[in-house]
Design a protein around this motif. Structure first.
Motif, mmCIF file in Angstrom:
data_model
loop_
_atom_site.group_PDB
_atom_site.id
_atom_site.type_symbol
_atom_site.label_atom_id
_atom_site.label_comp_id
_atom_site.label_asym_id
_atom_site.label_seq_id
_atom_site.Cartn_x
_atom_site.Cartn_y
_atom_site.Cartn_z
ATOM 1 N N LEU A 239 21.167 10.685 25.466
ATOM 2 C CA LEU A 239 21.457 9.289 26.639
ATOM 3 C C LEU A 239 20.766 9.993 27.739
ATOM 4 O O LEU A 239 21.539 9.970 28.525
ATOM 5 N N CYS A 240 19.703 9.816 27.956
ATOM 6 C CA CYS A 240 19.410 10.129 29.480
ATOM 7 C C CYS A 240 18.871 9.209 30.252
ATOM 8 O O CYS A 240 19.216 9.078 31.556
ATOM 9 N N GLY A 269 25.581 12.242 25.641
ATOM 10 C CA GLY A 269 25.680 12.104 27.114
ATOM 11 C C GLY A 269 24.799 12.987 28.359
ATOM 12 O O GLY A 269 25.959 13.595 28.952
ATOM 13 N N PHE A 270 23.799 12.345 29.087
ATOM 14 C CA PHE A 270 23.423 13.181 29.697
ATOM 15 C C PHE A 270 23.292 12.562 31.215
ATOM 16 O O PHE A 270 22.699 12.066 31.487
ATOM 17 N N LEU B 260 29.140 6.741 27.672
ATOM 18 C CA LEU B 260 28.898 7.913 26.874
ATOM 19 C C LEU B 260 27.646 8.831 28.038
ATOM 20 O O LEU B 260 28.199 9.911 28.542
ATOM 21 N N MET B 261 26.838 8.138 28.442
ATOM 22 C CA MET B 261 25.824 8.623 29.767
ATOM 23 C C MET B 261 26.913 9.340 31.520
ATOM 24 O O MET B 261 26.965 10.221 31.379
ATOM 25 N N ARG B 264 28.952 11.640 29.869
ATOM 26 C CA ARG B 264 28.438 12.911 29.664
ATOM 27 C C ARG B 264 29.182 13.433 28.177
ATOM 28 O O ARG B 264 29.078 14.765 28.012
ATOM 29 N N ALA B 265 29.806 12.695 27.475
ATOM 30 C CA ALA B 265 30.682 12.585 26.444
ATOM 31 C C ALA B 265 29.396 13.268 25.081
ATOM 32 O O ALA B 265 27.704 13.220 25.618
#
Lengths: 331, 331
Positions: A239-240, A269-270, B260-261, B264-265
């Motif tokens: 997920l960017c 997650g990024f 999540l993003m 960063r999970a």
């Protein structure tokens, strides 16, 4: 260079609701900034427009402080030091001249034969995003299938090419037939799917007969749902970018826990700010690929500072074709 | 052994709607099965009840074929071969006698001092689940915080202890004060939180002052939401069991992509059938820990075949205290 007595700059007029609109910004004339101690005056040449700016307008970006109505809109640019003519990359904001800390300037450097604006895209933070997501998280296997949404944008165009160089089959998800053509012909994707076509999920399934092993997500919640239905066992999802969340439109995207369990997917997650350590290696490798002509650029260039608000709306509504740059001065 | 002329068995009466109820099952008398070619007759002693069975009742389990009303309910058990008296582990189903392929039997073997029923829990598939999730996916750091939901169940009790042995601070999420006590006193969790108490999210935050680095999820969607709000940057989440999805109650659990993003999970969907390769190593290591008294068991034992439906309802509604076993015969 001779200095004018005043300059133009663009400030936030009001916090945007949804996709930013031209009226959310206001152009104004101000004095040319006076450099304080340790600062130098630079003239903005090529201004980079990036999605993170949307987050600063409402305080949602993790790497930059929020701004308020009346404040200069932030932005990174290629600029020239007024006193010396030196080319640099600097945080100028959306204005013609900026007083910036000398210590925060980086000298402009690109491999020979590569346009200087590459430092804002393939050799800049969008390129680092593509490099880190592909090499650290997606880790494509030879003949694996990697899907990229926003596939011809500043991040997606590079990510798709890097995945293909690693041996993956690459599938682009883009908006419109023109972008499909660019995805395949310019960036070398194996296939491209037009998400504006209501039957796109079927087209995606046809383009991914063995499922999706890796997915770089920078699209809407509907695109996320459609790709997740094709994810392979153990498939990797990054997920960017979440444009709907950034624009604060639609329902926030979610991932169904049951689907993740059933597919044994791995979702990351990024946030690019975590991957600064990779920058030297990225510059070496991706700079080399660019210089050898093995990676291609695509730029969406707009002329003149006053075009920035419309260009930004275009970027945040996904209408841009490649990296969005506003040319404010010519050399 | 002398064989009776008939036996009792439990079949599915109707597909459950929601949490399985006693009335979804029916006990009946049948002839003792006749072993066919390559089969042997075994007598069920200790029947294991496991959540995957819920999936077979409506065709949702990935590792076992679905059953229909009138069919024997599937289940694994410790049994004795009628002809030889040998102790084995076999797929008997919920019945007193089963004709099973000789090739599918495994001889019963437990380290000395360890009760035989450990092969159904800590040394069985629940134990492998705990071992694989902790060692392959959660990978706890010394002094990191690992949260486990369903923390005193067959998987959770072992997972919490393995994470603590790896040096982590462990926090249990359980239903009710009695389970909180068991979590801390019997399984050695650093802290326990009662999800029946409406202020549990605050209690969890207090128990995880540095956030949650690893989370083994086997709870409701509300528990998932509560833990995700505390996840540390780069925190690891393993989706191992979704009782609401299994029971087909409530809204299917989802993970917000934006969260999540932002955090960063890394989220892993987990299905134990992917980790069979780990079983020999798991048996060696966890068998050793059990024999040394460094790992504890907890069993929820029910007497008599006819108690299986109620025990299964108890398991699927989270009322069980440890591994659910139905004792069908005494040696």
């Amino acid at each position: 260079m001779t200095l004018p007595s005043s300059q133009r700059r663009i400030v936030l007029a009001r916090r945007p609701a949804g996709v930013p609109h031209e009226d959310d910004f206001r152009a104004e004339s101000t004095e040319v900034p006076q450099p304080g101690p340790g600062e130098v005056l630079v003239r903005t040449v090529d201004l980079s427009l990036d999605p993170y700016v949307r987050g600063t307008l409402t305080g949602r970006d993790l790497g930059h402080r929020p701004i308020a109505p009346g404040d200069l809109v932030p932005g990174r640019a290629i600029a020239r030091v007024v006193d010396t003519g030196e080319w640099v990359v600097a945080e100028t904001g959306w204005q013609e001249y900026a007083a910036v800390p000398a210590a925060a300037l980086s000298p402009l450097s690109t491999p020979s034969g590569v346009p200087r604006t590459a430092v804002l895209s393939v050799l800049g933070t969008p390129g680092l995003t593509a490099y880190a997501t592909v090499t650290r998280l997606l880790r494509p296997a030879v003949d694996g299938t990697v899907v990229v949404s926003s596939a011809v944008g500043a991040v997606g165009g590079t990510a798709g090419q890097l995945a293909a160089l690693a041996g993956a089959r690459t599938v682009a998800i883009v908006g419109g037939p023109e972008k499909c053509r660019i995805a395949v012909e310019h960036f070398g994707y194996t296939a491209a799917v037009d998400r504006h076509d209501p039957s796109w999920p079927r087209a995606l399934a046809a383009a991914c007969p063995n499922g999706v092993d890796g997915y770089l997500h920078m699209g809407s919640g509907a695109v996320l749902d459609g790709v997740m239905n094709l994810i392979s066992p153990g498939g990797r999802v990054v997920l960017c970018g979440l444009p709907d969340n950034a624009n604060e439109v639609g329902t926030p995207a979610v991932l169904p826990a049951g689907l993740l369990m059933r597919t044994r997917a791995v979702v990351h997650g990024f946030v690019v700010y975590d991957h600064e350590d990779l920058r030297p290696r990225f510059l070496r490798e991706v700079g080399g690929l660019l210089a050898e002509g093995r990676l291609r650029l695509l730029e969406d260039v707009h002329e003149g500072l006053e075009s920035a608000p419309a260009a930004f709306r275009r970027l945040m509504s996904g209408e841009n074709l490649g990296k969005t740059i506003v040319r404010i001065a010519h050399g």
